[in-house]
Scaffold this active site. Sequence first.
Site, PDB file in Angstrom:
ATOM      1  CG  HIS A 131      -1.898   0.991   1.427  1.00 40.98           C
ATOM      2  ND1 HIS A 131      -1.614   2.287   1.801  1.00 40.98           N
ATOM      3  CD2 HIS A 131      -3.243   0.935   1.284  1.00 40.98           C
ATOM      4  CE1 HIS A 131      -2.736   2.973   1.881  1.00 40.98           C
ATOM      5  NE2 HIS A 131      -3.749   2.186   1.577  1.00 40.98           N
ATOM      6  CG  ASP A 207       0.432  -2.396   5.892  1.00 38.72           C
ATOM      7  OD1 ASP A 207      -0.434  -2.461   6.791  1.00 38.72           O
ATOM      8  OD2 ASP A 207       0.241  -1.829   4.802  1.00 38.72           O
ATOM      9  CD  GLN A 210      -6.925  -4.577   4.002  1.00 38.01           C
ATOM     10  OE1 GLN A 210      -7.892  -5.306   4.228  1.00 38.01           O
ATOM     11  NE2 GLN A 210      -7.054  -3.276   3.782  1.00 38.01           N
ATOM     12  CE  LYS A 233      -7.301  -0.314   6.281  1.00 43.54           C
ATOM     13  NZ  LYS A 233      -8.073   0.467   5.333  1.00 43.54           N
ATOM     14  CB  CYS A 375      -3.766   3.557  -1.362  1.00 46.83           C
ATOM     15  SG  CYS A 375      -4.903   4.884  -1.042  1.00 46.83           S
TER      16      CYS A 375
END
Lengths: 418, 162
Positions: A131, A207, A210, A233, A375
Site C-alpha cells: 500500500h 503492514d 488487512q 478496519k 492506494c
Amino acid sequence: MADISVKDAPADPLSPEEIRADFPLFANREGIVFLDSAASSQKPIQVIEAMDHYYAFDHSNVHRAAYDLAEAATNDMEGARQRIARFIGVADSAELIFTKNATEALNLVARSWGAANLGEGDAIVLTQLEHHANIVPWQQLAAEKGFEIRWIDLADDGMLDLSDLDRILDGAKLLGLTAMSNVIGTIPPVRLLTDAAHASGALVCLDGCQSVPHMPTDVKELDVDFLAFSSHKMCGPTGIGALWARRHLLEDMPPFLGGGGMILDVNRDGFIPAGLPSKFEAGTPAIAEAVGFGAAVDYLESLGMDNVRAHEIQLTSYAMRSLKERFGSDITIHGPAEPDQRGAVMSMAYRDIHPHDLSQVLNQRQVCIRPGHHCAKPLMRYLGVGATARASWYIYNDTNDIDLLGDALEAAGEFFSI
Amino acid sequence: MSDLEDLYREIILDHYRSPRNRGELETPPAHRAEGFNPLCGDEIVVYLELDDESAGEDAVVSQVRIGGQGCSISQSSASMMSAAIVGKTVAEVEELTRSFKAMMSIHEGELDGDEAMPSGQPGESLGDLEALRGVVKFPVRIKCATLSWNTLAEGIEEALAD
C-alpha cells in the site's frame, strides 16, 4: 440466483446474521450489501457504547492528575492498550504505541528508526504488493538520505516472486512487507520472509492493516520487528492505529513528534524523552478511540479469530467459485487462485466495464464495492490496469451478499450493453 | 434506473465505446499535458497543437489527441471535448471550458437549493457536451467529467508560455 452446491462446504463457524444484529448500520440502512470492509469496517454496538460510556462516565485528560476521574480515564486507555497488545501476542503493553492510524505508525518507523539508521549506501526492500502507506514514507526518506529501495516482484500466480530473494535482501537493512494485499488479497509467507530478512541482517516492518482484523496474529510467531495496524478496519473507531515494535528498538529510536506527554524533563538546553510508550505519544491521545479500539478487540475475541479466518476462507471460496461459474470469461479475478492464500478481498474486472462505472451501477442496488487504485499504484501498474473493482467481506457478510453482488453485476452487464 | 440513464446517456456511451481523436501527437510541435483523478485512478493525456503559438488567444487549435484510460464519464468527456475544440481559437476554447464548468457548478448549486449562477447560455454552445449534464446528480463523478478540461487548460497554458 446462482445455483451452487454447498453440500461439501463445512458449516460456517460464524453466524453472520446474528453478528449483523450487533451492527446498528445494517438496521438503519435496510437492504445494504456492504462489501467494502477492506477500506473500513462497520462498528458493533459494543464499540459505540463503550465510547459513549467513556465520555458519559470517565472522561478527563489522562495521566498526571491526582483526582479519581483522571485515574479512571487513564485506566480505561491503558486497559485497552493491554488488551490490544495481548490480541497480537504481546505481553508488554508499553511496546504498543497508539498512533493516529496505521499510516502514521509506518511514518513513525520511517522518520524515527529510518532516519536514524539509513543513509547513503544503504538499501531497504519493499514488495510490489505494498500500500502507498508502506511505500511513500520510505521514498520521502530516501530522497533525503540517499538510500536505495529494492523491490520484490509479483509472480504470475499472484504470490511474491521469491526466486531472487537472497540477492534482493543482501545487505539490506529493512524489509517493508504487507501481511495481506489490500487489492488482490495475497497473503505472503511472512515467517519465511522474516527468517530470510533476519539472516541478511534486515529488520522487518510488517503492514498488518488487512491481516490483523481478519486472522490470528502473534508477533512472536511471525518474528517481525515492527507491526502497524489500524482500528477502523477491525470494528473499532477511526482516528487511532497502533505500532508495535520490539522494546530495544523503541528504546533506541529517537522520538517522532515532540510536545507534551512525551518528555521526562525539559529545560532551555533540551529535553529528556519519557519512557515507553509515552515517548512516542506526544499530545493528548485519542482516549475515547483507544477505549473503542479495546472494545473492538474484545468483540473480535468473543468471535474467535480462528473462526473469523475460517469464515472468510469459506466466503472467498464461495465468491470465487460462484462468480466464475456464473460469469465465466466475463469476469477476471485478480490474485492467487487458492482461497487459503488470500484474505477477504477480491479485485475483479467484469467484461469491459470500467470499475468506476461498475460501482456506480451496483450502488443503485445498494451494493457497496470500491473502484480505483486502492492506494497501490505500483501493483496496479503490474496488473496492467488503472483501476479494479474491489469487493471485500468481513464477519457480517454471507453467501447471500455474494449472490446479490452477482445479481448486480448481471444487471450492470445488461445496462451497459443497451 | 432513471438517474443512471440520465448519467449514462446514449451519446456518452457512444463516445466511450468509439472515442474520437484517440492517439498521440509528436511533441514538439504538439504539447502534452497529463491529468490524474486520484480518486479512481483515471489518467488523461491531452496532446494539443496550435497553428500559431505566437498569436496567443487568437491561436487556433489545429490538432488534438487523447490518451490515457478511465471510466466512461472521463473518457467520453475527453472525446467530446476533443471533437468540440478543433478549429476553435484559444479564446473560444477557454469560453467553452467556462461554459462546461458552469454547467457542472450550476447544478451543484441547484442541488444545494441555491439560485443558479449566471452562466451565459451554455445550452446552445455546448452541443453534445450537454449530455454530460446528468453527471451533476452524482457529485463524485464531476471530477471525472472535468478531468480532461483541466488537463487541456494545462496544455494551453504550456503552449502559450513557450
